[in-house]
Write an enzyme that holds these catalytic residues in place. Structure first.
Site, mmCIF file in Angstrom:
data_model
loop_
_atom_site.group_PDB
_atom_site.id
_atom_site.type_symbol
_atom_site.label_atom_id
_atom_site.label_comp_id
_atom_site.label_asym_id
_atom_site.label_seq_id
_atom_site.Cartn_x
_atom_site.Cartn_y
_atom_site.Cartn_z
ATOM 1 N N ASP A 16 67.840 54.632 -74.297
ATOM 2 C CA ASP A 16 67.010 54.416 -73.102
ATOM 3 C C ASP A 16 65.796 55.347 -73.139
ATOM 4 O O ASP A 16 65.550 56.029 -74.139
ATOM 5 C CB ASP A 16 67.839 54.617 -71.834
ATOM 6 C CG ASP A 16 68.402 56.028 -71.687
ATOM 7 O OD1 ASP A 16 67.929 56.953 -72.388
ATOM 8 O OD2 ASP A 16 69.310 56.207 -70.863
ATOM 9 N N GLY A 17 65.057 55.385 -72.061
ATOM 10 C CA GLY A 17 63.854 56.206 -71.986
ATOM 11 C C GLY A 17 64.108 57.690 -72.127
ATOM 12 O O GLY A 17 63.201 58.449 -72.474
#
Length: 138
Positions: A16-17
């Site tokens: 994810d980010g």
């Protein structure tokens, strides 16, 4: 109890980010391990789909997380079968770092055999019972 081990690298698309494996990807890895085990037992999900006389729906899934994984990590997914009966079985998974053996997550999926098209509980076909028994009781 027997264990099937599946090794997998974490890819950028798994993260994810924040740069850690996105939570649903751990369940994806568990399902990859399940499919790899089936393949090692010469049990084909594609055959189930094409013949269409029974199905093995996943009726429950749970996962607990203990530590993150990052892009490039090598992971081991250990699969054991528990709570097996004539028409259902549970898969227990432990996901750990391949190098350090640090436990990252534990998951469990419950599968039930149903006859099609009735969608009623049915006994697992004998080859499936044999494979499950082999992993449940080595």
């Amino acid at each position: 109890m027997g264990t099937f081990t599946y090794e997998r690298q974490v890819y950028l698309a798994d993260t994810d980010g924040a740069g850690v494996v996105y939570f649903n990807q751990f369940l994806q890895m568990c399902h990859e391990a399940y499919e790899s085990w089936l393949s090692s037992e010469h049990l084909s999900l594609q055959n189930i789909i094409s013949v269409g006389d029974f199905a093995l729906p996943l009726v429950h899934a749970s996962i607990d997380f203990f530590a993150p994984a990052h892009c490039g990590d090598r992971l081991l997914v250990n699969l054991t079968i528990t709570q097996a009966s004539a028409h259902r079985f549970c898969c227990d998974y432990e996901i750990s770092q391949a190098e350090s053996a640090q436990l990252l997550a534990r998951a469990q999926t419950h599968h039930v055999c149903i006859a099609l098209p009735e969608r009623k509980k049915a006994p697992l076909p004998q080859p499936w019972q044999t494979a499950i028994c082999d992993l449940d009781h080595p």
